[in-house]
Every structure is written in structure tokens, then in C-alpha cells.
Design an enzyme around this catalytic site. Structure first.
Site, short mmCIF file in Angstrom:
data_model
loop_
_atom_site.label_atom_id
_atom_site.label_comp_id
_atom_site.label_asym_id
_atom_site.label_seq_id
_atom_site.Cartn_x
_atom_site.Cartn_y
_atom_site.Cartn_z
N ASP A 36 0.70 -0.65 -0.04
CA ASP A 36 -0.08 0.01 0.00
C ASP A 36 0.46 1.18 0.18
O ASP A 36 1.17 1.97 1.33
CB ASP A 36 -0.71 -0.17 1.25
CG ASP A 36 -2.21 -0.87 1.03
OD1 ASP A 36 -2.62 -1.78 1.95
OD2 ASP A 36 -2.85 -0.91 -0.02
N HIS A 67 -0.48 -0.82 -4.40
CA HIS A 67 -1.43 -0.37 -4.72
C HIS A 67 -1.04 1.42 -4.94
O HIS A 67 -1.21 1.16 -3.25
CB HIS A 67 -2.83 -1.11 -3.57
CG HIS A 67 -3.77 -0.15 -3.61
ND1 HIS A 67 -4.78 -0.33 -1.81
CD2 HIS A 67 -4.41 0.91 -3.81
CE1 HIS A 67 -5.99 0.75 -2.30
NE2 HIS A 67 -5.39 1.53 -3.07
N PHE A 144 -6.06 3.39 6.64
CA PHE A 144 -5.45 2.16 7.49
C PHE A 144 -5.89 1.00 7.67
O PHE A 144 -7.05 0.39 6.67
CB PHE A 144 -6.01 3.27 8.52
CG PHE A 144 -5.70 4.59 8.73
CD1 PHE A 144 -6.31 5.17 8.31
CD2 PHE A 144 -4.11 4.75 8.77
CE1 PHE A 144 -5.89 6.64 8.42
CE2 PHE A 144 -3.57 6.29 9.03
CZ PHE A 144 -4.29 7.45 9.19
N GLY A 145 -5.34 -0.11 7.78
CA GLY A 145 -5.52 -1.47 7.97
C GLY A 145 -6.71 -1.26 9.20
O GLY A 145 -5.90 -0.64 10.11
N ASP A 174 -9.96 -5.43 -1.38
CA ASP A 174 -8.59 -4.26 -0.58
C ASP A 174 -9.66 -3.51 1.08
O ASP A 174 -10.16 -2.74 0.88
CB ASP A 174 -8.07 -3.56 -1.31
CG ASP A 174 -7.17 -3.33 0.10
OD1 ASP A 174 -6.38 -2.30 -0.98
OD2 ASP A 174 -6.74 -3.03 1.27
N GLY A 175 -9.28 -4.28 2.11
CA GLY A 175 -10.12 -3.57 3.07
C GLY A 175 -11.52 -4.23 3.98
O GLY A 175 -12.54 -4.21 3.90
N GLY A 196 -4.85 -7.71 5.35
CA GLY A 196 -3.49 -7.32 7.08
C GLY A 196 -4.10 -7.61 7.88
O GLY A 196 -3.28 -8.69 8.14
#
Ligand code: DX5
Ligand code: ZN
Length: 215
Positions: A36, A67, A144-145, A174-175, A196
């Protein structure tokens, strides 16, 4: 149904030992390393740039799934390609020349993707459908993760699937991916899950990857 691929995000890694973390991501059976890149403008965080990608390239046994959460990615796309990215997704609304960025990525023989924020319609992918290899759907707002998955994004997987039709384009999310929502995501057609927190913050990351793949 083919097994879903897992691409752990370095955002949740121990940055004091990033090289060892890259080894760990390989050892736990993941498929790619999600890198990221955030510039503090497109999203409210600052992570790393090309030097980190080059360093990871020297040690990683897995493809680097880059990304770009940066404004005007066209300024740096050649450098991210040269640094060793294996796939690059960026947010088209952040670019003054998204088609040019996709062309540069494709010309380098690596996979090109467009990233779609939760509040951006999947429909924007139509304009790029013949220039991309994957669609990166954001399950959270970038930065943020460890954030919670935004439920309405689930429907966007089906919309992306419909838009893709029989083209060989894969869907990555993603996320906010967890063992509790990945089954539904797979049913709807997800091919790659960025994970993550669910993996790198787990007590047993190897077990976590196995569980995510098995769901
Ligand atoms: C947001 C990041 C996160 C991250 C995934 O900018 O792109 O989505 O990689 O993190 P988790 O899996 O912890 O939500
Ligand atoms: Zn990401």
C-alpha cells in the site's frame, strides 16, 4: 471453484523487520504481497515509495501487488514499474491521464488494475475494461489497516462480475476482509482478497491464511 488468493497488506506488518515479514508472508502460504503506497494526499496516511518496492523485490519470493493511493500516479508510474512491481492498481480519479498510466503498466508486461473506493461506482471501470487485468474494490476508505468492512461494498463484487462478463479480468477486494465475510465474497465472485489485519495481526498467521482460503 478455484481457491481464492490471499495478498497480505504490509500496512499490518512489523516495519522494523519488513524483509523478514516478506519472508513470513511467503512461509504462511500467501500468494502475493500487497504493498500500500500512500502519499498523505490521496489518503490520510504516508507509507512508502519506490525504494521500498525495490528492496522488497530483492527479497520477496512472491509477486508484489502494488496499490498506489497517490495523486497523479503518472508522475511515478515508470519508477514503480522499474522498482519491480508485478501488478499495479491506482485510483483513476487521482490521475490526469489514467489511460496513459494503464498503457505504461501494460507496456511493461505487468498486470494493470484500477482501484475503486467504496463511494465510487463500479461503472467507472467500463471506460477501462479493455485496458485492465483486475479491478481492486476497496472494502474500506483508503489509509489504514484494521478497519471494518463497509457492508454495501459486497454488492459491488456482483456488479464488477457482471461488468467483466467473460473477459479475463480478476476481482480483488482490499480492506476489512475477515474469515466471517470472505465466504460471501467468494460466492459473489471474488478472486483475490487483500488481508492485512486478518492475517498479520493474527496469533497464527499461517492458520489464518489456511482458514481464509478454506472458507
Ligand atoms: C487501506 C489499505 C487497507 C489494507 C487492508 O488503505 O489498503 O485496506 O491494505 O487492511 P485490512 O485487511 O487490515 O483491512
Ligand atoms: Zn491496498
Amino acid at each position: 471453484m478455484t481457491e481464492i488468493k490471499i495478498s497480505p497488506s504490509l500496512l499490518s506488518a512489523d516495519w522494523l523487520k519488513i524483509g523478514l515479514e516478506a519472508d513470513k508472508i511467503y512461509d504462511i502460504g500467501a500468494d502475493m504481497i500487497h504493498c500500500d503506497v500512500i502519499d498523505g494526499i490521496f489518503a490520510p496516511n504516508i507509507t512508502f515509495g519506490m525504494p521500498m518496492i525495490s528492496a522488497l523485490k530483492r527479497c520477496s519470493k512472491l509477486p508484489l501487488d502494488v496499490h498506489l493511493m497517490i495523486v497523479e500516479p503518472e508522475r511515478y508510474i515508470d519508477k514503480f514499474i522499474a522498482a519491480g512491481s508485478d501488478t499495479i492498481a491506482f485510483h483513476p480519479e487521482a490521475s490526469k491521464d489514467p489511460h496513459g498510466v494503464l498503457a505504461s503498466i501494460r507496456a511493461a508486461g505487468i498486470k494493470a488494475g484500477i482501484a475503486i473506493n467504496p463511494n465510487v461506482a463500479v461503472e467507472i471501470a467500463r471506460e477501462f475494461i479493455d485496458e485492465i487485468d483486475y479491478i481492486l474494490l476497496m472494502g474500506v476508505f483508503p489509509g489504514f489497516g484494521g478497519q471494518k468492512f463497509i457492508p454495501y461494498v459486497m454488492d459491488k463484487i456482483s456488479l464488477a462480475k457482471e461488468l467483466i462478463g467473460d473477459k479475463s479480468i480478476y476481482i480483488e477486494l482490499d480492506g476489512g476482509v475477515t474469515v466471517d465475510n470472505i465466504t460471501r465474497m467468494k460466492e459473489l465472485g471474488l478472486d483475490v482478497a487483500v488481508a492485512g489485519n486478518a492475517v498479520l495481526a493474527a496469533d497464527n498467521p499461517k492458520e489464518a491464511v489456511k482458514l481464509l482460503k478454506k472458507q
